[in-house]
Design a protein around this motif. Structure first.
Motif: not given
Ligand code: TYD
Length: 220
Positions: A10-12, A15-18, A38-41, A96-101
């Motif tokens: 999702g975008g900035e 709420g995805k991290s929550t 989480r990505e990147p990392g 976040r994963f492939i869809d972010s790229t």
């Protein structure tokens, strides 16, 4: 038995991290071993690359180089964190994963889709997400949330982009969800937190926990 792999996108301020953390907690309370990452990392090598990417120092090199750097980080993360966890039977939840790229570098950065798919092939291997949740919120709502969370801190490389950029990001995510409905579940991130959490849980129960599904024809 191999574990399950779930990603959140999702975008900035979507709420995805929550929700990734809430899902991890819910699964843990059932006695399931969960790795929340989480990505990147998400691994030692990838955290170094994260710093390069989010500080913005790689921006002048162009979106293609950034895509390659995200892929290098992903490769390290998959090998050292995700694959070992899945092989140990743990569930992996990744923010976040492939869809972010695909969205940030592909749709927005105009990096050739062939390059993006090629990078996916060499980095992801067998670690393909089984379920991906995209939390969908209008750009203005997400950016306002992200700003509130940040307080006095500076916006990172991508948060600093325009509202138009973030609106296009949202459209690109929605297009991905429409193209891959078997894997991707699009969720309205404006709904109250509990409602979003319940919807996510419903999908996990149906798709991964094997909850009995009520056949429509069997309903009274
Ligand atoms: P982060 O600080 O982790 O925040 P959040 O995920 O909450 O937005 O920022 C990660 C940033 O990196 C985010 O702006 C999206 C971007 N990104 C890409 O552009 N491509 C990628 O492949 C990934 C994984 C992230």
């Amino acid at each position: 038995m191999r574990g399950h792999f779930i990603t959140f996108e999702g975008g900035e301020g979507s709420g995805k991290s929550t929700h990734a953390a809430a899902l991890a907690q819910r699964l843990t309370s059932l006695g399931i071993e969960v790795v929340l990452t989480r990505e990147p990392g998400g691994s030692a090598g990838a955290e170094i690359i994260r710093h390069i990417l989010l500080s913005g120092i790689a921006k002048p090199l162009g979106a293609e180089t950034e895509a390659i750097l995200f892929a290098a980080a992903r490769d390290d993360h998959v090998r050292n964190t995700i694959e070992p966890a899945l092989n140990a039977g743990k569930w992996v939840i990744c923010d976040r994963f492939i869809d972010s790229t695909r969205v940030y570098q592909g749709a927005l950065g105009r990096v050739d889709a062939k390059l993006i798919r090629g990078l996916e092939r060499v980095t992801v291997g067998a670690a393909w997400p089984e379920v991906t949740f995209i939390l969908d919120v209008p750009a203005a709502v997400g950016l306002a949330r992200a700003k509130r969370r940040r307080g006095q801190g500076a916006a990172d490389r991508f948060e600093a982009e325009s509202v138009e950029f973030h609106e296009q990001l949202r459209d690109a995510y929605r297009a991905l969800a429409a193209a891959e409905p078997q894997r991707i579940v699009l969720i309205d991130g404006r709904a109250p937190r509990d409602v979003v959490g319940d919807r996510i849980w419903e999908v996990i129960e149906q798709r991964l926990l094997g909850a009995p599904q009520v056949a429509e024809s069997a309903a009274p």
